[in-house]
Design a protein around this motif. Structure first.
Motif, PDB file in Angstrom:
ATOM      1  N   TYR A 104     -23.973 -14.280 -14.161  1.00  0.00           N
ATOM      2  CA  TYR A 104     -24.280 -15.276 -13.226  1.00  0.00           C
ATOM      3  C   TYR A 104     -25.369 -15.996 -13.996  1.00  0.00           C
ATOM      4  CZ  TYR A 104     -27.937 -11.844 -12.033  1.00  0.00           C
ATOM      5  OH  TYR A 104     -28.893 -10.513 -12.596  1.00  0.00           O
ATOM      6  N   LYS A 163     -22.881 -19.004  -7.241  1.00  0.00           N
ATOM      7  CA  LYS A 163     -22.379 -18.567  -8.397  1.00  0.00           C
ATOM      8  C   LYS A 163     -23.925 -17.479  -9.006  1.00  0.00           C
ATOM      9  CE  LYS A 163     -20.995 -22.734  -9.876  1.00  0.00           C
ATOM     10  NZ  LYS A 163     -20.453 -23.718 -10.703  1.00  0.00           N
ATOM     11  N   ASN A 164     -25.200 -17.570  -8.866  1.00  0.00           N
ATOM     12  CA  ASN A 164     -26.114 -17.306  -9.910  1.00  0.00           C
ATOM     13  C   ASN A 164     -26.976 -15.985  -8.725  1.00  0.00           C
ATOM     14  OD1 ASN A 164     -28.127 -18.825  -8.301  1.00  0.00           O
ATOM     15  ND2 ASN A 164     -28.645 -19.652 -10.149  1.00  0.00           N
ATOM     16  N   VAL A 187     -17.096 -16.147 -12.217  1.00  0.00           N
ATOM     17  CA  VAL A 187     -18.299 -15.878 -12.546  1.00  0.00           C
ATOM     18  C   VAL A 187     -18.541 -14.460 -11.921  1.00  0.00           C
ATOM     19  CG1 VAL A 187     -21.022 -15.928 -12.090  1.00  0.00           C
ATOM     20  CG2 VAL A 187     -19.719 -17.734 -12.101  1.00  0.00           C
TER      21      VAL A 187
END
Length: 848
Positions: A689, A699-700, A737
């Motif tokens: 990520y 996504k992180n 991811v």
């Protein structure tokens, strides 16, 4: 077609919040039903609006919080936005786009604009010197004719720009402000607002149109009077009492005239008297601060005024981090080092009741207070304790820790949390804290940290640690506390100066037509300026330059970190700056920089490159880490993947485009077989990520990623185009991811036009990459955990099917190193005629 794609993008990118989904559907519905003639402009505007929304939302919590906040009142109470005249002249497209963004999500700000610069320009053209007293324009009859003309022209210009973007806007140039003369003898035709007629504004919003106002006022007899736009905006705010009051100006905030830095926050109760004595607080700045203070004295204490750049409007409205200069009445901050210093124990108890362990009944306020009596602590808060932070010493690591950070909704919304954290940071150069993964404010904690580590539902954050050993010690202590299982050794923080182990496999004669340049002729020092130093790539590059035998940092530029000391660099004391176009041009003219590294988001660096190019005798080199110039067809830019491209061209280039992380590994894994490919190679890519950057998103987000895999941009990804264009072979790329932090793995299926065995293919790769320090060929499929923290690419597996017409290859790369910063350093070394691998550890492990 555009609307269909937008619906797909909306569904894929923001499933985590119903409020956001409904907002985007509303946007699309408006685009489908409006019947404007300018169809192209309308669709483009809607698409731009959605993209801005997706790019500016910080987290699920922020979106839900601020949408609920803004829709909790009538539409006219959402916001008053005052627009400086220079914005209309210099940033009209950006302004119209930002207002269109709000309009398309159903928010109707009251917009009032000035026209000062345009008035001055016209007056000077007629030989009239603009005249001010105490920051107020003296307006005689000749000046008034120019003022009125400018107001009408600028108002029409803004309304027209909005209409072209599919926004229904209504010009309101009179009938709102009633006034009397401020001082007829001194200021001439300048008004003091005595009344505000809400009806035209309310009628505009009721009709679904943004109200666009000027600050012209009228006396009861109909005489037009000039009113300072800041003053007029304040009067509007007094009447409507909006949730947000925003002043847009070209400087993006109030600039400290002594330091040249932007003032982040002004707490009037604590700072006003001293601030007004400052030598740089004069003229319009002094009037602005004075008017804002008088305004806020008549509004709820929670009200605030933000002075920002037009491009930061969404950030100010929809994220906790805000932007520009925030002015509020505030409270004086307090610090306490004993329980007896708290003068109102009930406030302390109320603040502690926000703690999850206490509110759930796991422990009690009394038990916690008894514990504090025996601790050496320091507490921070505001006077009503809307925010309370308690710092304790940690015997295990010697790094102070945040034992409790408790904030009310008001504390979060009014950014008191930022103020408290800034105060803590002044007293504690290093700090650690632990937060549950399901904490709704996780994104905010990420923004305050320099590093993090997640385990068993908890996240450890820290800043100010000086060495990798200190980080490792902190992580080990944390892991021991949250789990009885001994934590695995972290390869990310392990020393990179380890020996390289080799397999016993026989070496092959090199077929590499482009061997490495291992003997650099240059031994002189070079200066590197890093533009966009905040992200992970920038931080890794800084660490590598710190150990490089010839490179030195001259400047690191980051708007968000401006004024802070650069950590992790020991060759010199460097402070983050916020280099503007003119600053860069001057540094290039003066020859202060040998290499410019652009570590900026896609689509941002062109003005900086143009500024460097504008210097005729400039001798610097430029390395761009974004995708902006990877598809250059002018011949000015060279694609910097040394293992596959002509190294001599890279060495002689002045502009080098650094390849993407996914693209580097995929090209290395496919290139040796290009003559044997019979169809479309398929690339299944998975990244940690960190590849999603530091800006919070799903996504992180470790919580969202836990036990999860997120596919995204499954066709036409920019790296798919990059790989295809560089190889000359069309590929299909499917990125994902995963929940680890750094490292990429590719599983690549390649159809073959000739029968080849696994051994044949492995031999082709070993021969092609013989002598390449940063590429390793393995008989086994490489693993992400073996590449994380390493400076190269590992290619392996070479699994051939029974028909021998398809091979599957696995490639791994650290996206922050060889995928970005290590490759950048390779390109710098080549461009500056150093040893290609200077400053790059030889740390790959070959698994036979």
């Amino acid at each position: 077609m555009i609307l269909t794609n937008l619906r797909k993008a909306t569904t894929a990118l923001v499933p985590q919040t119903l409020a956001t989904s409904q907002m985007l559907k509303s946007t699309l519905a408006k685009s489908s039903t409006h019947s404007f003639k300018l169809q192209h402009n309308r669709v483009y505007s809607t698409r731009s609006t959605v993209i801005q929304l997706l790019n500016n939302i910080g987290s699920k919590r922020e979106v839900e919080q601020y949408l609920n906040y803004f829709t909790s009142v009538s539409q006219q109470q959402f916001a008053v936005i005052k627009v400086g005249g220079a914005i209309i002249t210099q940033q009209l497209p950006e302004l119209a786009s930002c207002l269109a963004f709000l309009y398309h999500v159903g928010l109707y700000p009251i917009v009032l604009h000035g026209t000062g610069p345009q008035i001055n320009e016209l007056l000077e053209a007629e030989g009239v010197e603009p005249d001010y007293s105490d920051g107020i324009r003296i307006t005689d009859e000749k000046t008034m004719s120019v003022v009125r003309k400018c107001f009408l022209e600028q108002n029409l210009k803004l309304v027209t720009a909005l209409e072209k973007m599919g926004v229904h806007a209504r010009p309101i140039t009179a009938g709102v402000f009633g006034a009397e003369y401020l001082d007829k003898e001194k200021y001439k035709l300048v008004g003091n607002v005595t009344s505000v007629n809400k009806a035209p504004v309310e009628a505009s919003i009721a009709a679904g149109a943004l109200p666009i106002l000027t600050s012209l006022a009228e006396t009861p007899s109909g005489q037009i009077l000039n009113v300072n736009a800041d003053v007029a905006a304040g009067e509007l705010a007094r009447v409507f009492e909006p949730l947000k009051i925003v002043y847009l100006n070209e400087k993006g905030g109030i600039i400290n005239g002594n330091t040249g830095e932007k003032v982040s926050v002004i707490n009037l109760d604590e700072e006003y008297e001293d601030l007004m004595k400052e030598s740089w607080v004069k003229y319009g700045t002094k009037l602005k601060i004075k008017e804002i203070k008088e305004l806020l004295m008549h509004l709820p204490r929670s009200s605030s005024v933000a002075i920002i750049d037009v491009n930061d409007l969404q950030k100010e409205l929809f994220t906790d981090s805000g932007a520009g200069t925030l002015i509020r009445r505030g409270y004086k901050l307090i610090t306490r080092s004993s329980l007896g210093e708290f003068q109102q124990p009930d406030l302390l108890r109320n603040a502690l009741n926000r703690d999850q362990d206490i509110s759930s009944g796991k422990t009690s306020v009394a038990s916690y207070l008894k514990k504090l009596e025996s601790e050496n602590f320091k507490a921070y808060g505001d006077e009503p304790l809307e925010v309370l932070a308690i710092i304790l010493e940690d015997e295990a690591t010697s790094v102070p820790k945040v034992d409790r950070f408790l904030a009310s909704k008001t504390g979060w919304l009014n950014n008191v949390t930022d103020n408290i954290f800034t105060s803590i940071k002044k007293d504690f150069p290093a700090l650690q804290w632990v937060v549950r993964e399901d904490d709704p404010n996780t994104a905010w904690y990420f923004s305050k940290s320099e590093g993090s580590y997640a385990k068993n539902g908890h996240i450890l954050f820290w800043y100010g640690l000086k060495s990798a050993d200190a980080v490792s010690e902190l992580i080990a202590s944390f892991a021991q506390k949250v789990s009885l299982v001994k934590p695995a050794e972290s390869k990310v923080f392990k020393s990179s100066q380890q020996a390289r182990s080799f397999s016993t496999a026989r070496r092959f004669y090199s077929t590499n037509p482009n061997p490495p340049i291992k003997e650099g002729k240059n031994h002189q020092k070079s200066k590197v300026a890093l533009i966009g130093a905040r992200g992970y790539t920038g931080q890794n590059l800084i660490a590598m330059i710190d150990k490089h035998p010839y490179l030195e940092l001259s400047h690191v530029s980051s708007r968000e970190l401006q004024g802070q000391k650069l950590q992790g660099y020991n060759k010199a004391d460097i402070v983050y700056s916020n280099l503007q176009i003119e600053d860069i041009k001057k540094l290039e003219i003066d020859g202060k920089v040998d290499v410019w590294v652009m570590a900026l988001p896609n689509g941002v660096c062109k003005p900086f490159v143009d500024a460097i190019d504008s210097v005729k005798n400039g001798k610097s080199k430029i390395i761009d880490l974004s995708a902006d110039y990877r598809f250059d067809t002018t011949g000015e830019w060279v694609y910097g993947l040394p293992e596959l491209n002509d190294r001599t061209k890279i060495a002689s280039a002045t502009k080098i485009s650094n390849p993407g992380c996914y693209a580097t590994a995929a090209q290395v894994a496919i290139k040796p077989l290009t003559e044997y490919i019979s169809g479309t190679p398929s690339i299944f890519g998975v990244s940690g990520y960190s590849g999603a950057g530091t800006k919070p998103s799903i996504k992180n987000d470790p919580v969202f990623l836990s036990d999860n895999l997120i596919p995204y941009s499954l066709t036409d990804h920019v790296h798919e185009k990059e790989i295809s264009s560089q190889l000359g072979v069309e590929v299909a790329f499917m990125p994902h991811v995963a929940q680890w932090f750094q490292g990429i793995t590719h599983t690549i299926s390649i159809p073959l036009n000739k029968k080849l065995t696994s051994r044949d293919i492995r031999n082709i790769y070993q021969e092609r990459y013989s002598g390449e320090q940063l590429i390793t060929i393995s008989g086994e499929a490489p693993l992400v955990k073996d590449i994380s923290g390493k400076h190269g690419v590992v290619v392996g597996a070479f699994a051939v099917n029974s028909k021998q017409d398809r091979v599957v290859i696995v490639a791994t790369i650290d996206n922050l190193l060889k995928g970005a910063s290590t490759q950048c350093l390779q390109n710098i070394n080549l461009a500056m005629n150093y040893d290609e691998y200077a400053g790059i550890p030889d740390d790959l492990v070959i698994r036979g």
